[in-house]
Design an enzyme around this catalytic site. Structure first.
Site, short mmCIF file in Angstrom:
data_model
loop_
_atom_site.label_atom_id
_atom_site.label_comp_id
_atom_site.label_asym_id
_atom_site.label_seq_id
_atom_site.Cartn_x
_atom_site.Cartn_y
_atom_site.Cartn_z
N HIS A 288 -8.82 14.40 1.79
CA HIS A 288 -8.15 15.68 1.03
C HIS A 288 -8.40 16.97 1.83
CE1 HIS A 288 -7.24 13.46 -3.02
NE2 HIS A 288 -8.01 12.86 -2.58
N HIS B 278 -8.41 8.20 3.07
CA HIS B 278 -7.87 9.28 3.26
C HIS B 278 -8.65 10.65 2.93
CE1 HIS B 278 -7.23 8.20 -0.98
NE2 HIS B 278 -7.25 9.65 -1.19
N CYS C 149 0.85 3.28 3.37
CA CYS C 149 1.31 2.79 4.29
C CYS C 149 2.96 2.92 4.37
CB CYS C 149 0.94 1.02 4.30
SG CYS C 149 -0.64 0.94 5.03
N HIS D 286 -6.39 3.28 0.61
CA HIS D 286 -6.08 3.54 2.01
C HIS D 286 -6.66 4.72 2.34
CE1 HIS D 286 -2.88 3.72 5.68
NE2 HIS D 286 -3.75 4.66 5.74
N CYS E 47 0.78 -1.39 -0.12
CA CYS E 47 -0.19 -0.08 -0.08
C CYS E 47 0.82 1.26 -0.08
CB CYS E 47 -0.68 -0.11 1.19
SG CYS E 47 -1.58 1.60 1.46
N ASP F 235 -0.20 16.57 -0.80
CA ASP F 235 -0.14 15.74 -2.04
C ASP F 235 0.73 16.17 -3.18
OD1 ASP F 235 -3.27 14.46 -3.23
OD2 ASP F 235 -1.72 14.77 -4.64
N ASN G 201 -12.83 10.69 -1.27
CA ASN G 201 -13.31 10.05 -2.40
C ASN G 201 -13.54 8.27 -2.03
OD1 ASN G 201 -13.14 12.15 -4.12
ND2 ASN G 201 -10.78 11.92 -4.42
P1 AMP Z 1 -7.57 9.39 -4.33
O1 AMP Z 1 -7.93 9.91 -5.94
O2 AMP Z 1 -8.63 10.30 -3.76
O3 AMP Z 1 -7.42 8.20 -4.10
O4 AMP Z 1 -6.40 10.42 -4.09
C1 AMP Z 1 -5.10 9.71 -4.11
C2 AMP Z 1 -4.10 11.23 -4.09
O5 AMP Z 1 -3.00 10.80 -3.68
C3 AMP Z 1 -4.20 12.01 -5.28
O6 AMP Z 1 -4.47 13.23 -4.96
C4 AMP Z 1 -2.55 12.02 -5.66
O7 AMP Z 1 -2.03 13.00 -6.36
C5 AMP Z 1 -1.82 11.49 -4.34
N1 AMP Z 1 -0.60 10.99 -4.40
C6 AMP Z 1 -0.21 9.90 -5.29
N2 AMP Z 1 1.03 9.55 -4.81
C7 AMP Z 1 1.23 10.13 -3.82
C8 AMP Z 1 2.65 10.39 -3.39
N3 AMP Z 1 3.71 9.67 -3.55
N4 AMP Z 1 2.80 11.59 -2.42
C9 AMP Z 1 1.93 12.35 -2.10
N5 AMP Z 1 0.60 12.28 -2.70
C10 AMP Z 1 0.39 11.27 -3.63
ZN ZN Z 2 -2.22 1.12 3.59
#
Ligand code: AMP
Ligand code: ZN
Length: 113
Positions: free
Chosen positions: A102, A100, A7, A98, A4, A30, A87
């Site tokens: 925003h 989260h 994680c 995982h 993940c 992000d 989301n």
């Molecule tokens: P979601 O579409 O709600 O699953 O959001 C996932 C978010 O994770 C997106 O806004 C991505 O830009 C962000 N994301 C993906 N990889 C990373 C990373 N390595 N570091 C920080 N944010 C990330």
């Molecule tokens: Zn996780």
């Protein structure tokens, strides 16, 4: 969960710009910000999404609300306003499974579709 992404960020295996951490919660910028301030706030416990949430997770999710508020204050957007998004599933565009939040703030960036 070893596979993940979040994680691995929490574990420090993948670098991220941390803005908050306590025993249960981790928050970081992000990588592709959709607003001048775009922070992801996650429980350290791996929960795939809202569909997987259990009754026992209620105190944790409540504390995440307070962390969101405190991070918004720390990052200077509490007065100007901010948006919190979770989301849930494919149609909402969830790509990281995982759970989260925003946290988005800062001027014109809140004019999201
Ligand atoms: P979601 O579409 O709600 O699953 O959001 C996932 C978010 O994770 C997106 O806004 C991505 O830009 C962000 N994301 C993906 N990889 C990373 C990373 N390595 N570091 C920080 N944010 C990330
Ligand atoms: Zn996780």
């Amino acid at each position: 969960m070893a596979e993940c992404l979040f994680c691995r960020i929490i574990a420090g295996d993948i670098p991220a710009e941390k803005v908050y951490e306590d025993e249960e919660i981790f928050a970081f910028k992000d990588i592709a910000p959709k607003a001048p301030l775009h922070v992801l706030v996650v429980p350290k416990k791996h929960i795939a999404g809202l569909e997987e949430l259990e009754e026992g997770d209620v105190p944790l999710m409540g504390r995440i609300q307070l962390a969101l508020r405190d991070i918004a204050r720390d990052q200077g957007v509490a007065d100007s306003g901010y948006r919190v998004i979770l989301n849930c599933g494919r149609d909402a565009g969830q790509v990281v499974f995982h759970i989260h939040y925003h946290l988005l703030g800062g001027g014109q960036g809140l004019n999201l579709d």
